[in-house]
Write a protein that holds these residues in place. Sequence first.
Motif, PDB file in Angstrom:
ATOM      1  N   GLY A 224       0.837  -1.196   0.000  1.00 52.97           N
ATOM      2  CA  GLY A 224       0.000   0.000   0.000  1.00 52.97           C
ATOM      3  C   GLY A 224       0.861   1.231   0.000  1.00 52.97           C
ATOM      4  O   GLY A 224       2.076   1.125   0.076  1.00 52.97           O
ATOM      5  N   ASP A 226      -2.834   2.633  -1.992  1.00 51.94           N
ATOM      6  CA  ASP A 226      -3.390   2.298  -3.289  1.00 51.94           C
ATOM      7  C   ASP A 226      -2.951   3.309  -4.352  1.00 51.94           C
ATOM      8  O   ASP A 226      -2.580   4.444  -4.049  1.00 51.94           O
ATOM      9  CB  ASP A 226      -4.917   2.275  -3.225  1.00 51.94           C
ATOM     10  CG  ASP A 226      -5.434   1.079  -2.430  1.00 51.94           C
ATOM     11  OD1 ASP A 226      -4.687   0.092  -2.324  1.00 51.94           O
ATOM     12  OD2 ASP A 226      -6.560   1.148  -1.913  1.00 51.94           O
ATOM     13  N   PRO A 237      -8.454   1.963 -10.718  1.00 58.91           N
ATOM     14  CA  PRO A 237      -7.253   1.509 -10.003  1.00 58.91           C
ATOM     15  C   PRO A 237      -6.156   1.149 -10.990  1.00 58.91           C
ATOM     16  O   PRO A 237      -6.427   0.678 -12.090  1.00 58.91           O
ATOM     17  CB  PRO A 237      -7.740   0.275  -9.238  1.00 58.91           C
ATOM     18  CG  PRO A 237      -9.231   0.371  -9.239  1.00 58.91           C
ATOM     19  CD  PRO A 237      -9.610   1.092 -10.495  1.00 58.91           C
ATOM     20  N   ALA A 270      -5.850   3.662   1.538  1.00 59.12           N
ATOM     21  CA  ALA A 270      -6.634   2.540   1.005  1.00 59.12           C
ATOM     22  C   ALA A 270      -8.070   2.937   0.672  1.00 59.12           C
ATOM     23  O   ALA A 270      -8.750   3.590   1.464  1.00 59.12           O
ATOM     24  CB  ALA A 270      -6.635   1.393   2.008  1.00 59.12           C
TER      25      ALA A 270
END
Length: 317
Positions: A224, A226, A237, A270
């Motif tokens: 992480g 993200d 993503p 996240a």
Amino acid sequence: MRSWALVSTRTALAGATGNAVVMGVAEVSTPLGWVLLPGLLGVSARPRVAALVSAWAAVLLAASVVVPVVPGHRADPWALGASVASLAAVPLLAWVRRRRKQRAIARVPAPRDVAVFALPAGTGRAALAVCRSPGEVAAAVPVRRDGLRVLLGVAHGATLARPEHTRALESAFRREALRRGRSLPEIAATLDDLVRGIAPGGYLAATLVAVSPDGRVTLLRHGGPDVAVLAGTEVRPAALPDAGPLGLAERAGSAAGTPADARRLAVTPALDDARSRRLAEEALRSPRAVDAVVALTGRPGGGRRTGPALVLDLPPA
């Protein structure tokens, strides 16, 4: 945000002293021999260190003239004047160098609970948000010709998350990022060893980012945060391999380039629920990167901001 010095105070003073000893033993009397190395060391240090190095070099120069145990600096007025003028200019040149770097990284207005920095990133620009939430680790290092390297992560474990240990991780990243030829996996390996040495039971969930002078972006994800990209009007993503958190991973990670059609890239806390993802999509569509990065640190319901976060505005391919 970071130290601009390329050399430490101890190194600069030792170099100036060693240069004086070598010049004296070698019977070099030209001003250039006595001033060149101290000048280079001073310019590469902070302005205060540069002033200290210049003063110390002047003391050594005067000692070689007044107490000529071995032939030292020339004693004629022209030579002494040239050396004194050169040493006096060193702190000024160090200050000019520092000011140029400070203009490259600027802190911009932001809410009180978040610090936001605007940075050069190759042919684009970047914005970094630091909230100093528990365990937060964030460091940005400009490198040659407007390149950039960034570490963003969260330290887990009571020992590793202590402020002195997160600062140690940031300092280690800065040192490694400034070393020429160091790749992201090599930097990650150094951080992995440091994490294991500080807190064997802890780990660092981190993402490392490198931007080359030509604007090419490389990312390395270790647990992480993200990564998301804005391509056209779509936010999605980024498909990156995850090598596992530093301190726990048993295999080396691999780096992945940015999608060719991305015009904005974000490294953000996240996105673990639909509401967070929706807020992130709205943030990435903000006109300015500094506004987008502030929005990325916000939590649904107005809770305490969580960071760090990075937004890269990429030039058209």
